[in-house]
Design a protein around this motif. Structure first.
Motif, mmCIF file in Angstrom:
data_model
loop_
_atom_site.group_PDB
_atom_site.id
_atom_site.type_symbol
_atom_site.label_atom_id
_atom_site.label_comp_id
_atom_site.label_asym_id
_atom_site.label_seq_id
_atom_site.Cartn_x
_atom_site.Cartn_y
_atom_site.Cartn_z
ATOM 1 N N PRO A 1 0.803 -1.250 0.000
ATOM 2 C CA PRO A 1 0.000 0.000 0.000
ATOM 3 C C PRO A 1 0.831 1.294 0.000
ATOM 4 O O PRO A 1 0.646 2.169 0.817
ATOM 5 C CB PRO A 1 -0.843 -0.135 1.270
ATOM 6 N N ILE A 2 1.767 1.327 -0.935
ATOM 7 C CA ILE A 2 2.637 2.491 -1.106
ATOM 8 C C ILE A 2 2.597 2.866 -2.581
ATOM 9 O O ILE A 2 2.724 1.989 -3.438
ATOM 10 C CB ILE A 2 4.112 2.122 -0.742
ATOM 11 N N GLU A 3 2.396 4.160 -2.869
ATOM 12 C CA GLU A 3 2.445 4.609 -4.262
ATOM 13 C C GLU A 3 3.816 5.231 -4.494
ATOM 14 O O GLU A 3 4.220 6.125 -3.756
ATOM 15 C CB GLU A 3 1.336 5.622 -4.529
ATOM 16 N N VAL A 4 4.521 4.725 -5.473
ATOM 17 C CA VAL A 4 5.854 5.249 -5.777
ATOM 18 C C VAL A 4 5.710 6.191 -6.972
ATOM 19 O O VAL A 4 5.237 5.776 -8.032
ATOM 20 C CB VAL A 4 6.847 4.103 -6.091
ATOM 21 N N VAL A 5 6.070 7.444 -6.774
ATOM 22 C CA VAL A 5 5.965 8.434 -7.852
ATOM 23 C C VAL A 5 7.372 8.772 -8.340
ATOM 24 O O VAL A 5 8.263 9.068 -7.537
ATOM 25 C CB VAL A 5 5.218 9.709 -7.377
ATOM 26 N N VAL A 6 7.561 8.686 -9.650
ATOM 27 C CA VAL A 6 8.837 9.056 -10.272
ATOM 28 C C VAL A 6 8.605 10.368 -11.017
ATOM 29 O O VAL A 6 7.644 10.473 -11.792
ATOM 30 C CB VAL A 6 9.315 7.969 -11.263
#
Ligand code: TMP
Length: 230
Positions: A88-93
């Motif tokens: 439940p982690i959103e990784v934004v690049v």
């Protein structure tokens, strides 16, 4: 779980149990939401387009040796995937500054990030998906940050290149990871214009069109799909 049983109903997709116990079908709906579901619409054909775009991108990631949950295109608006537990982690690049980083900091829009920024957000609409620090993640018990960061950076290289080849700049995008039955971390969920900022000739080609009410997402998404298939 029985075949066809609904596992999760998300905002714009459903996850359905496949006949094979360790596989699922992801069904992309003709629906778009923004602002944590405050704004929504039902654009005809969106599910089919996003599924095709996502399948094409996952295929390229797999070809580049990046492990994903993707197995195969499974028909209009359907993608066959390995069953995973979503982290439940959103990784934004971020390759260029836009969106929340411009609103929340003094960084000017379009600043180029070299190397790209890789950020972690909590996937929890009730808390408004807050930005997390590595210290907070550590206290929360996450141990695979370095691996997720490396996969995110590698995914960014492949996805940026896919879009560059069709004249589109990948400004930023969001990735989710999942843990397979065997315990491996893989890129999961979808990679489509819903979770990316894409710019072609200074024009948005992504969900910002809907967020800001500035244009037709179906026309933009279909243009992207047509170019990817050329
Ligand atoms: P942001 O500028 O709003 O932080 O978003 C950065 C990128 O990540 C943008 O392409 C949209 C995508 N994103 C999602 O798809 N879902 C999310 O919940 C968040 C926070 C970002």
């Amino acid at each position: 779980m029985k075949p066809n049983e609904l596992i999760v109903k998300g905002k714009v997709k459903s996850v359905i149990q496949a006949v094979e116990e360790d596989q699922v079908l992801i069904h992309y709906h003709d629906k778009v939401t923004a602002g944590n579901g405050e704004k929504e619409d039902y654009p005809e054909g969106k599910g089919k387009i996003n599924n095709e775009i996502s399948c094409l991108i996952f295929k390229q990631l797999e070809k580049a040796g990046i492990k994903t949950h993707f197995i195969q295109y499974a028909g209009p608006a359907l993608m066959r995937c390995k069953k995973v537990e979503i982290i439940p982690i959103e990784v934004v690049v971020r390759n260029y500054a836009d969106g929340s980083i411009v609103r929340q900091t003094t960084i000017p829009k379009d600043t180029k990030f070299s190397p790209p920024l890789i950020e972690f957000y909590l996937k929890d609409d009730s808390k408004n998906d807050p930005l997390l620090t590595e210290d907070r993640l550590s206290v929360m018990g996450y141990k695979n940050l370095r691996q997720m960061k490396q996969y995110a950076a590698e995914t960014n290289v492949v996805v940026s290149d896919i879009f560059k080849k069709i004249g589109i700049t990948l400004i930023d995008f969001k990735i989710e990871f999942g843990t397979t039955v065997e315990g491996n971390i893989v890129v999961a969920d979808e990679i489509s214009p819903d979770g990316c900022r894409l710019r072609m000739n200074d024009k948005s080609m992504d969900k910002d069109l809907f967020r800001k009410g500035e244009g037709d997402i179906i026309e933009a998404y279909q243009t992207i799909l047509n170019k990817l298939k050329e």
